[in-house]
Design an enzyme around this catalytic site. Structure first.
Site, PDB file in Angstrom:
ATOM      1  N   ARG A 114       0.810  -1.224   0.000  1.00 49.58           N
ATOM      2  CA  ARG A 114       0.000   0.000   0.000  1.00 49.58           C
ATOM      3  C   ARG A 114       0.840   1.270   0.000  1.00 49.58           C
ATOM      4  O   ARG A 114       0.377   2.328  -0.372  1.00 49.58           O
ATOM      5  CB  ARG A 114      -0.910   0.030   1.230  1.00 49.58           C
ATOM      6  N   ASP A 122      10.183  25.606  11.176  1.00 47.17           N
ATOM      7  CA  ASP A 122      10.274  24.625  10.093  1.00 47.17           C
ATOM      8  C   ASP A 122      10.349  25.382   8.783  1.00 47.17           C
ATOM      9  O   ASP A 122       9.616  26.358   8.577  1.00 47.17           O
ATOM     10  CB  ASP A 122       9.037  23.723  10.058  1.00 47.17           C
ATOM     11  N   ASN A 123      11.228  24.914   7.890  1.00 48.10           N
ATOM     12  CA  ASN A 123      11.400  25.539   6.582  1.00 48.10           C
ATOM     13  C   ASN A 123      11.254  24.483   5.503  1.00 48.10           C
ATOM     14  O   ASN A 123      11.582  23.313   5.714  1.00 48.10           O
ATOM     15  CB  ASN A 123      12.777  26.197   6.469  1.00 48.10           C
ATOM     16  N   ARG A 154      22.646  25.486  -2.743  1.00 54.20           N
ATOM     17  CA  ARG A 154      22.281  26.460  -1.710  1.00 54.20           C
ATOM     18  C   ARG A 154      23.290  26.341  -0.580  1.00 54.20           C
ATOM     19  O   ARG A 154      23.451  25.283   0.003  1.00 54.20           O
ATOM     20  CB  ARG A 154      20.864  26.205  -1.202  1.00 54.20           C
ATOM     21  N   HIS A 210      25.540  28.151   4.370  1.00 52.85           N
ATOM     22  CA  HIS A 210      24.996  29.205   5.229  1.00 52.85           C
ATOM     23  C   HIS A 210      25.156  28.901   6.718  1.00 52.85           C
ATOM     24  O   HIS A 210      25.162  27.751   7.132  1.00 52.85           O
ATOM     25  CB  HIS A 210      23.502  29.392   4.947  1.00 52.85           C
ATOM     26  N   LYS A 237      20.246  22.425  12.786  1.00 56.31           N
ATOM     27  CA  LYS A 237      19.263  22.082  11.751  1.00 56.31           C
ATOM     28  C   LYS A 237      19.102  20.569  11.661  1.00 56.31           C
ATOM     29  O   LYS A 237      20.088  19.827  11.621  1.00 56.31           O
ATOM     30  CB  LYS A 237      19.717  22.606  10.386  1.00 56.31           C
ATOM     31  N   TYR A 252      13.600  21.446   6.721  1.00 50.96           N
ATOM     32  CA  TYR A 252      14.486  21.490   7.875  1.00 50.96           C
ATOM     33  C   TYR A 252      13.864  22.226   9.043  1.00 50.96           C
ATOM     34  O   TYR A 252      13.156  23.200   8.884  1.00 50.96           O
ATOM     35  CB  TYR A 252      15.872  22.035   7.540  1.00 50.96           C
ATOM     36  N   LYS A 283      23.738  35.757  -3.042  1.00 52.92           N
ATOM     37  CA  LYS A 283      24.441  35.697  -1.762  1.00 52.92           C
ATOM     38  C   LYS A 283      25.428  34.532  -1.716  1.00 52.92           C
ATOM     39  O   LYS A 283      26.433  34.601  -1.023  1.00 52.92           O
ATOM     40  CB  LYS A 283      23.471  35.635  -0.587  1.00 52.92           C
ATOM     41  N   ASP A 284      25.158  33.459  -2.447  1.00 52.32           N
ATOM     42  CA  ASP A 284      26.060  32.314  -2.450  1.00 52.32           C
ATOM     43  C   ASP A 284      27.281  32.544  -3.337  1.00 52.32           C
ATOM     44  O   ASP A 284      28.365  32.046  -3.044  1.00 52.32           O
ATOM     45  CB  ASP A 284      25.314  31.049  -2.854  1.00 52.32           C
TER      46      ASP A 284
END
Length: 181
Positions: free
Chosen positions: A23, A48-49, A59, A62, A71, A131, A167-168
């Site tokens: 299932r 929560d993101n 990404r 950071h 995280k 995360y 920004k990266d």
């Protein structure tokens, strides 16, 4: 839940117990009591993101210099190459990184403690990344470690140059960063 330390013992791979049959499947993606007991940590998650990214998007890396975030990360659709870099100057593993493939299929989670830079590269056509964080996002304190710093020697599995946010691309090499003591 199975908890496995990585080459940097403070970074943990967490594998939930998955119940499946013809299932589909069921698993408890997070339980505060079980997490604390299995990891030996006492973490209170406050945010929560959820992000969605296309293949080749990178990404990171950071971190927040004040209000550092722990995280707990996972992927619910697709696959990513996930990376954590130790920025704690007093740590035996300062400047070292660990990586793990996280995917909707393997259901692995990674605990990235405060004091680490974090990032990921999307390896599938797209990926949805979730995360939980142990502190709120404070843009004023956000910093970015240059993902391609040769000192780090991160083995990014790139097929072509990654797609980066502004920004990266402006991330700083390790020797120019504000660091944790």
């Amino acid at each position: 839940m199975k908890v496995t330390p990585t080459a940097i013992p403070d970074v943990l791979i967490i594998e939930p117990k998955v119940f499946g049959d013809e299932r589909g499947f069921f698993y408890e993606s997070f339980n505060q009591k079980a997490f604390n007991e299995a990891t030996g940590l006492d973490v209170n998650f406050v945010q929560d993101n959820h992000s969605r990214s296309a293949k080749g998007v990178l990404r990171g890396l950071h971190y927040q210099i004040q209000h550092p975030q722990g995280k707990l990360v996972r992927v619910v659709q697709g696959e990513v190459f996930d990376v954590a870099v130790d920025l704690r100057q007093t740590s035996e593993t300062f400047g070292h990184s660990v990586s793990e493939i996280l995917s909707a299929d393997n259901k692995k989670q990674l605990w990235v403690p405060p004091g680490f830079a974090h990032g990921f590269l999307v390896m599938s056509e797209s990926a949805e990344f979730l995360y939980k964080t142990s502190d709120y996002w404070y843009p004023l304190y956000e910093r970015c470690l240059l993902w391609s710093d040769p000192v780090l020697s991160i083995p990014w599995p790139l097929e072509q140059p990654p797609t980066l946010a502004v920004k990266d691309t402006a991330g700083l090499p390790l020797n120019e960063l504000e660091l944790f003591s």
